[in-house]
Design an enzyme around this catalytic site. Structure first.
Site, PDB file in Angstrom:
ATOM      1  CE  LYS A  58       8.702 -12.825 -18.564  1.00  0.00           C
ATOM      2  NZ  LYS A  58       8.333 -13.662 -17.572  1.00  0.00           N
ATOM      3  CD  GLU A  93       7.399 -11.188 -21.274  1.00  0.00           C
ATOM      4  OE1 GLU A  93       6.070 -10.614 -22.117  1.00  0.00           O
ATOM      5  OE2 GLU A  93       7.525 -12.117 -20.898  1.00  0.00           O
ATOM      6  CB  CYS A 124      -1.002   0.143   1.201  1.00  0.00           C
ATOM      7  SG  CYS A 124      -1.725  -1.045   1.819  1.00  0.00           S
ATOM      8  NE  ARG A 139       4.533   1.553  -1.082  1.00  0.00           N
ATOM      9  CZ  ARG A 139       5.558   1.290  -1.131  1.00  0.00           C
ATOM     10  NH1 ARG A 139       6.396   1.240  -2.264  1.00  0.00           N
ATOM     11  NH2 ARG A 139       5.183   0.275  -0.372  1.00  0.00           N
ATOM     12  CD1 TRP A 148      -1.216  -5.520  -2.175  1.00  0.00           C
ATOM     13  CD2 TRP A 148      -1.925  -5.109  -4.585  1.00  0.00           C
ATOM     14  NE1 TRP A 148      -1.152  -6.382  -4.100  1.00  0.00           N
ATOM     15  CE2 TRP A 148      -1.280  -5.767  -4.856  1.00  0.00           C
ATOM     16  CE3 TRP A 148      -1.845  -4.129  -5.769  1.00  0.00           C
ATOM     17  CZ2 TRP A 148      -1.414  -6.624  -5.992  1.00  0.00           C
ATOM     18  CZ3 TRP A 148      -2.446  -4.348  -7.186  1.00  0.00           C
ATOM     19  CH2 TRP A 148      -1.824  -5.895  -7.024  1.00  0.00           C
ATOM     20  CD  GLU A 196       9.438 -17.104 -17.288  1.00  0.00           C
ATOM     21  OE1 GLU A 196       8.301 -17.349 -17.916  1.00  0.00           O
ATOM     22  OE2 GLU A 196       9.190 -15.949 -16.733  1.00  0.00           O
ATOM     23  CG  HIS A 250      15.379 -36.830 -30.733  1.00  0.00           C
ATOM     24  ND1 HIS A 250      15.209 -38.100 -30.625  1.00  0.00           N
ATOM     25  CD2 HIS A 250      15.225 -36.950 -29.398  1.00  0.00           C
ATOM     26  CE1 HIS A 250      15.815 -38.882 -29.874  1.00  0.00           C
ATOM     27  NE2 HIS A 250      15.743 -38.603 -28.964  1.00  0.00           N
ATOM     28  CE  LYS A 269       2.506  -6.974 -15.242  1.00  0.00           C
ATOM     29  NZ  LYS A 269       3.213  -7.962 -15.448  1.00  0.00           N
ATOM     30  CG  ASN A 321       2.698  -0.466   3.261  1.00  0.00           C
ATOM     31  OD1 ASN A 321       2.112  -2.047   2.980  1.00  0.00           O
ATOM     32  ND2 ASN A 321       3.695  -0.698   2.885  1.00  0.00           N
ATOM     33  N   GLY A 322       1.856  -3.100   5.330  1.00  0.00           N
ATOM     34  CA  GLY A 322       2.210  -4.449   5.652  1.00  0.00           C
ATOM     35  C   GLY A 322       0.816  -4.725   5.683  1.00  0.00           C
TER      36      GLY A 322
HETATM   37  O1  M6R Z   1      -1.788 -11.970 -15.159  1.00  0.00           O
HETATM   38  P1  M6R Z   1      -1.766 -12.959 -16.080  1.00  0.00           P
HETATM   39  O2  M6R Z   1      -0.035 -14.355 -14.715  1.00  0.00           O
HETATM   40  O3  M6R Z   1      -3.329 -14.107 -15.667  1.00  0.00           O
HETATM   41  O4  M6R Z   1      -0.879 -13.612 -17.087  1.00  0.00           O
HETATM   42  C1  M6R Z   1       0.521 -14.632 -17.902  1.00  0.00           C
HETATM   43  C2  M6R Z   1       0.136 -14.291 -18.927  1.00  0.00           C
HETATM   44  O5  M6R Z   1      -0.772 -13.254 -19.773  1.00  0.00           O
HETATM   45  C3  M6R Z   1       1.478 -13.387 -18.605  1.00  0.00           C
HETATM   46  O6  M6R Z   1       2.124 -14.242 -17.784  1.00  0.00           O
HETATM   47  C4  M6R Z   1       2.338 -12.908 -19.748  1.00  0.00           C
HETATM   48  O7  M6R Z   1       3.168 -14.644 -19.860  1.00  0.00           O
HETATM   49  C5  M6R Z   1       3.796 -11.948 -19.721  1.00  0.00           C
HETATM   50  N1  M6R Z   1       4.555 -11.148 -20.057  1.00  0.00           N
HETATM   51  C6  M6R Z   1       5.065 -12.748 -19.528  1.00  0.00           C
HETATM   52  O8  M6R Z   1       6.569 -12.226 -18.604  1.00  0.00           O
END
Ligand code: M6R
Length: 613
Positions: free
Chosen positions: A492, A495, A2, A27, A74, A488, A511, A608, A100-101
């Site tokens: 990263k 993207e 928060c 926050r 939050w 993963e 293969h 996002k 906050n916390g």
């Molecule tokens: O909000 P979510 O965790 O459901 O989002 C899922 C994916 O859209 C998200 O993890 C996406 O792959 C990220 N941009 C990866 O860094």
């Protein structure tokens, strides 16, 4: 997480407070509120929703007080609502508090106060604080000027967990008291005025002179004075510091980008995720779940469903659930699951992971499972998000707001939470001996400091990124749990750097994909599983033979020495190693993106939260 702001001076406090809250909205932004001292009385105005809604509250413009506290929330304990918004008052309306916390022992304190005759209006952990202060204030017969300070100090000693709090009271209408433990709080010094904030940026436009508080310090403020105390109320000295940030950079706490800030927030985010769920010497505890052995025994299958990075967290968790709970566990991509008529029924527990809790495919997949009679459990970072409203049960990562599109701290927190959930199930189901589970719990508790240690490789990675940022293709290889890290890491990189990349299970290379390996290509190997390290090393030798340049991320003693670069990371339980191994690879994607001059936080074509199918 928060946001907190406070003001004590000669100007109208409400305007300064709302302005400060606006800057702290990153926050948390599900509710906001302020309390000012008006003619020696406390006046609270608060509501659910964004900070700007405060401007629409009846009477907000008539607040003329020059002392006030403010909060943007939050939600952690209790849904976003007016009642749960801060500031909170004690039963006698004499003390107002913003916090906050997380107060880990709030249930215990709440029960204690209820026994003493106090009642509670909200579902928050925070409301115990003003009531505890009132309890100590009335108990103290010594009528000194410092009676409120003493009461705050006593109350703080009872609190377990993390807190940054501001307190104002009718009994000391010209003062404010603030204190902190494991939650940020700074004091900005002006001329005949003082500002308080969760972080520097929110008040940087008012002053660049700051006092930085340490844990367990209390501060008594007036318009002209700031007095610091240790936890036993001995006066201590503190140096004023000049902060030379510009306001925009400062919103990121000095980091260039939110992604980098969030990478560095991981030790703390993991701490918040663990919270009070792993008590020493007793069983795992989830405030928000109370599953019995009978209830869990009904399930013959777990199905973990999510998208993107959240799905990768599910892949890591599958290993943990299968190993310690002995329940067959499937993992699927939500957009696949929802259209494939999955084999699930009332004996399946479906777990949905979503940082935002708003991902359309994941929500649809959850609804499908409910139609088929399965039990659903949501894991999210956002209290009250859509997925948590749909699911039968919900638990939260508490990683704090994640702003960068590329998920970092949400991922590591999701894995930690899933690991704790698996232990919780295993303890109930008695599928694994307690010694193994205790060991795993201790390994989880050590993760924050190990992630901190891992972050020290940042400078090395930054230099390495300069040597590979022009590549067109990069391969990630790993076996077993390391394959999940490869997936993963590859996502990263794609993207935020727009470099084409593939992740392969190292043994699968021969293969087909090995045909793509040519002289000079970069291959990144992840080697943390001691049972598979030799096998993976052999696969990496196959690409070296074909001209690949290699970077190895490992926590093992490697006897082979023809790798180009090796980054050693701290050893942890193999089930948890993705949490450590991903950190250098998050940094690598970040620094490659920076070298290419890209917008790290807002990569092209992405959002996002993916609220469309
Ligand atoms: O909000 P979510 O965790 O459901 O989002 C899922 C994916 O859209 C998200 O993890 C996406 O792959 C990220 N941009 C990866 O860094």
């Amino acid at each position: 997480m928060c946001g907190i702001v406070g003001y004590i001076g000669t100007k109208k406090a409400s305007t300064i407070l709302i302005n400060g809250l606006m800057r702290l909205e990153y926050r948390g932004y599900d509710s906001a509120g302020i309390c000012t001292i008006e003619n020696d009385n406390l006046k609270v105005m608060k509501d659910k929703g964004r900070v700007k809604n405060l401007y629409n509250l009846d009477g907000i413009n008539s607040l003329t007080g020059t002392i006030g506290i403010a909060h943007t929330r939050w939600a952690t304990h209790g849904k976003p609502s007016k009642e749960n918004s801060h500031p909170h008052l004690d039963n006698s309306n004499n003390f107002a508090v913003v916090h906050n916390g997380i107060i880990e022992n709030y249930n215990e304190l709440r029960n204690f106060l209820i026994e003493k005759g106090y009642n509670f209006k909200s579902e928050t952990d925070t409301e115990v604080i003003p009531n505890l202060i009132h309890y100590y204030y009335t108990k103290d017969t010594n009528n000194s000027n410092n009676k409120v300070l003493q009461a705050v100090s006593n109350a703080c000693k009872d609190l377990k967990g993390s807190f940054a709090i501001e307190v104002i009271s009718k009994y000391i209408p010209n003062n404010m008291i603030v204190c902190r433990k494991d939650s940020p709080l700074v004091i900005g010094k002006g001329d005949n005025e003082n500002y308080i904030s969760s972080d520097i940026p929110a008040i940087l436009s008012f002053t660049n002179k700051f006092y930085l508080l340490n844990d367990n310090e209390l501060v008594l403020l007036s318009t002209n004075n700031v007095t610091f105390y240790d936890s036993d109320l001995n006066v201590i000295n503190k140096e004023l510091q000049n902060i030379e940030w510009n306001a925009t950079a400062a919103e990121k706490n000095g980091f260039d980008d939110f992604m980098l800030k969030e990478i560095y927030e991981q030790p703390n985010a993991i701490r918040e995720t663990i919270g009070s769920r792993l008590p020493k010497n007793s069983l795992c505890d989830f405030d928000d779940l109370s599953f019995s052995k009978d209830f869990l025994s009904r399930f013959n299958k777990l199905y973990i469903v999510a998208c993107g990075t959240a799905m990768h967290a599910g892949l890591v968790a599958r290993n943990i659930f299968e190993k310690i709970c002995c329940i067959p566990t499937e993992v699927d991509i939500a957009s696949e699951f929802r259209y494939k008529n999955p084999l699930i029924d009332d004996k399946t527990l479906c777990i949905y992971i979503s940082q935002s809790g708003e991902t359309a495919d994941t929500i649809a997949a959850l609804k499908l499972a409910k139609q088929k009679g399965s039990t659903t459990l949501a894991i999210s970072n956002v209290i009250g998000s859509s997925i948590t409203r749909e699911a039968d049960y919900s638990i939260y990562t508490h990683a704090g707001p994640e702003i960068a599109v590329a998920s970092t701290k949400a991922y590591t927190s999701q894995v930690v939470l899933l690991a704790i959930l698996a232990i919780y199930f295993a303890e109930k189901l008695e599928k694994t001996d307690s010694e193994t589970l205790i060991k795993l719990k201790n390994d989880i508790l050590e993760l924050p400091s190990k992630v901190d240690e891992t972050l020290k490789c940042a400078d090395y990675i930054k230099e390495y990124a300069k040597t590979i940022y022009t590549e067109k293709d990069i391969f990630f290889l790993g076996r077993g749990i390391d394959y999940t890290t490869a997936l993963e890491a590859s996502l990263k990189l794609k993207e935020i750097s727009y470099i084409h990349s593939e992740a392969y299970a190292a043994g699968e290379l021969k293969h087909g994909p090995i045909a793509l390996i040519e002289n000079g290509i970069t291959v990144i190997g992840i080697l943390t599983d001691e049972n598979l390290v030799e096998k993976s090393v052999s696969n990496i030798q196959e690409v070296i033979t074909r001209g690949a340049k290699t970077l190895i991320i490992s926590n093992q003693h490697l006897t082979t020495n023809n790798f180009d670069k090796v980054i050693s990371v701290p050893y942890t339980n193999p089930l948890l190693s993705p949490i450590i191994a991903i950190v250098p690879l998050q940094l690598l994607s970040y620094y490659i993106s920076k070298e290419k001059g890209l917008d790290v936080d807002k990569p092209r074509n992405l959002a996002k939260s993916v609220t469309v199918e």
